[in-house]
Motif scaffolding. Structure first.
Motif, PDB file in Angstrom:
ATOM      1  N   HIS A  26      44.002  38.340  44.130  1.00 15.63           N
ATOM      2  CA  HIS A  26      44.270  37.026  43.206  1.00 15.63           C
ATOM      3  C   HIS A  26      44.722  35.962  44.089  1.00 15.63           C
ATOM      4  O   HIS A  26      44.322  34.803  44.046  1.00 15.63           O
ATOM      5  CB  HIS A  26      45.647  37.541  42.378  1.00 15.63           C
ATOM      6  N   ARG A  61      41.599  34.591  45.977  1.00 17.47           N
ATOM      7  CA  ARG A  61      40.570  34.078  45.066  1.00 17.47           C
ATOM      8  C   ARG A  61      41.164  33.028  44.507  1.00 17.47           C
ATOM      9  O   ARG A  61      40.222  31.798  44.439  1.00 17.47           O
ATOM     10  CB  ARG A  61      40.586  35.111  43.631  1.00 17.47           C
ATOM     11  N   THR A 111      37.040  31.701  39.907  1.00 14.45           N
ATOM     12  CA  THR A 111      37.482  32.285  38.770  1.00 14.45           C
ATOM     13  C   THR A 111      37.226  33.901  38.977  1.00 14.45           C
ATOM     14  O   THR A 111      36.496  34.264  39.747  1.00 14.45           O
ATOM     15  CB  THR A 111      36.655  31.994  37.470  1.00 14.45           C
ATOM     16  N   GLN A 112      37.829  34.526  37.961  1.00 15.98           N
ATOM     17  CA  GLN A 112      37.663  36.110  37.867  1.00 15.98           C
ATOM     18  C   GLN A 112      36.217  36.245  37.571  1.00 15.98           C
ATOM     19  O   GLN A 112      35.736  37.201  38.419  1.00 15.98           O
ATOM     20  CB  GLN A 112      38.595  36.782  37.057  1.00 15.98           C
ATOM     21  N   LYS A 113      35.665  35.723  36.783  1.00 15.93           N
ATOM     22  CA  LYS A 113      34.290  35.914  36.525  1.00 15.93           C
ATOM     23  C   LYS A 113      33.545  35.330  37.611  1.00 15.93           C
ATOM     24  O   LYS A 113      32.377  36.507  37.851  1.00 15.93           O
ATOM     25  CB  LYS A 113      33.713  34.846  35.058  1.00 15.93           C
ATOM     26  N   GLY A 154      33.805  38.395  40.238  1.00 11.50           N
ATOM     27  CA  GLY A 154      33.061  39.546  39.736  1.00 11.50           C
ATOM     28  C   GLY A 154      31.781  39.421  39.685  1.00 11.50           C
ATOM     29  O   GLY A 154      31.061  40.390  40.091  1.00 11.50           O
ATOM     30  N   ASP A 178      34.950  39.327  34.380  1.00  8.11           N
ATOM     31  CA  ASP A 178      36.218  38.695  34.450  1.00  8.11           C
ATOM     32  C   ASP A 178      37.160  39.872  34.126  1.00  8.11           C
ATOM     33  O   ASP A 178      38.198  40.058  34.676  1.00  8.11           O
ATOM     34  CB  ASP A 178      36.538  37.735  33.666  1.00  8.11           C
ATOM     35  N   LEU A 218      37.498  42.222  37.178  1.00  8.96           N
ATOM     36  CA  LEU A 218      38.400  41.641  38.176  1.00  8.96           C
ATOM     37  C   LEU A 218      39.984  41.366  37.734  1.00  8.96           C
ATOM     38  O   LEU A 218      40.803  41.649  38.596  1.00  8.96           O
ATOM     39  CB  LEU A 218      37.930  40.173  38.343  1.00  8.96           C
ATOM     40  N   ALA A 219      40.215  41.274  36.399  1.00  8.06           N
ATOM     41  CA  ALA A 219      41.481  41.279  36.029  1.00  8.06           C
ATOM     42  C   ALA A 219      42.109  42.560  36.073  1.00  8.06           C
ATOM     43  O   ALA A 219      43.422  42.755  36.461  1.00  8.06           O
ATOM     44  CB  ALA A 219      41.583  40.922  34.495  1.00  8.06           C
ATOM     45  N   GLU A 276      43.066  42.765  39.835  1.00  9.49           N
ATOM     46  CA  GLU A 276      44.388  42.078  40.221  1.00  9.49           C
ATOM     47  C   GLU A 276      45.666  42.371  39.595  1.00  9.49           C
ATOM     48  O   GLU A 276      46.719  42.267  40.148  1.00  9.49           O
ATOM     49  CB  GLU A 276      43.935  40.622  39.764  1.00  9.49           C
TER      50      GLU A 276
END
Length: 175
Positions: A8, A11, A17-19, A22, A33, A36-37, A40
């Motif tokens: 996190h 990034r 972004t997470q997307k 990913g 996303d 990745l969440a 994180e």
């Protein structure tokens, strides 16, 4: 700091972004996303190959992501105590300020740690003097030892040593 928090941190530092991250490591678009969440937040832990892929996209060393968990002050203290045992790290007073020192006479490992810390201090001094940018300094830190020119080679602890180190940190001390 756990690996998910490091992912996190880097990034967001890179403005991703997470997307985006990913997708960059190969997750399907519809779940990039979410996956990745999960990493994180610590719901999932990435395997070595995914950690390497994340590190490559984030432009850091895999070791910069996979650091000991020092989320609490107690965990941090036990990390420092372990460094005292393994490398001769000591706490002392110098002109009224607490300092961490390495006893270079403790052995080869202590001497090597002292060399690495000296290289770090050299880079920090260059940053303070304006000889390098914060970006250069961060590149040096987050890719260590790749850009370290002060040493011919740096010995990296084995996976077995790392596992034993982390196990020792997670054990409850005898009271």
């Amino acid at each position: 700091m756990a690996i998910g928090e490091r992912i996190h941190f880097f990034r967001t530092m890179r403005g991703m972004t997470q997307k985006y991250l990913g997708l960059a490591v190969g997750f399907p678009e519809r779940s990039a996303d979410v996956r990745l969440a999960q990493y994180e937040t610590g719901t999932r832990t990435p395997k070595a190959d995914l950690t390497s892929a994340l590190a490559q996209v984030l432009d850091v060393s895999p070791q910069a992501l996979d650091v000991p968990d020092i989320d609490s002050y107690t965990g941090l203290m036990h990390t420092l105590f372990t460094l005292e045992d393994l490398y001769g790290l000591t706490v002392s007073d110098a002109d009224g300020e607490l300092c961490l020192r390495v006893d270079k006479d403790k052995g080869k490992s202590a001497y090597e740690l002292l060399q690495m810390l000296s290289a770090w201090q050299e880079q920090a001094a260059k940053l303070a003097a304006g000889e390098i940018t914060k970006e250069d300094y961060d590149r040096w830190r987050y890719h260590y030892p790749k850009y370290d020119t002060t040493q011919i080679r740096t010995r990296v602890p084995s996976k077995g040593f790392s596992d034993a180190f982390l196990k020792a940190l997670s054990e409850e001390p005898d009271e």
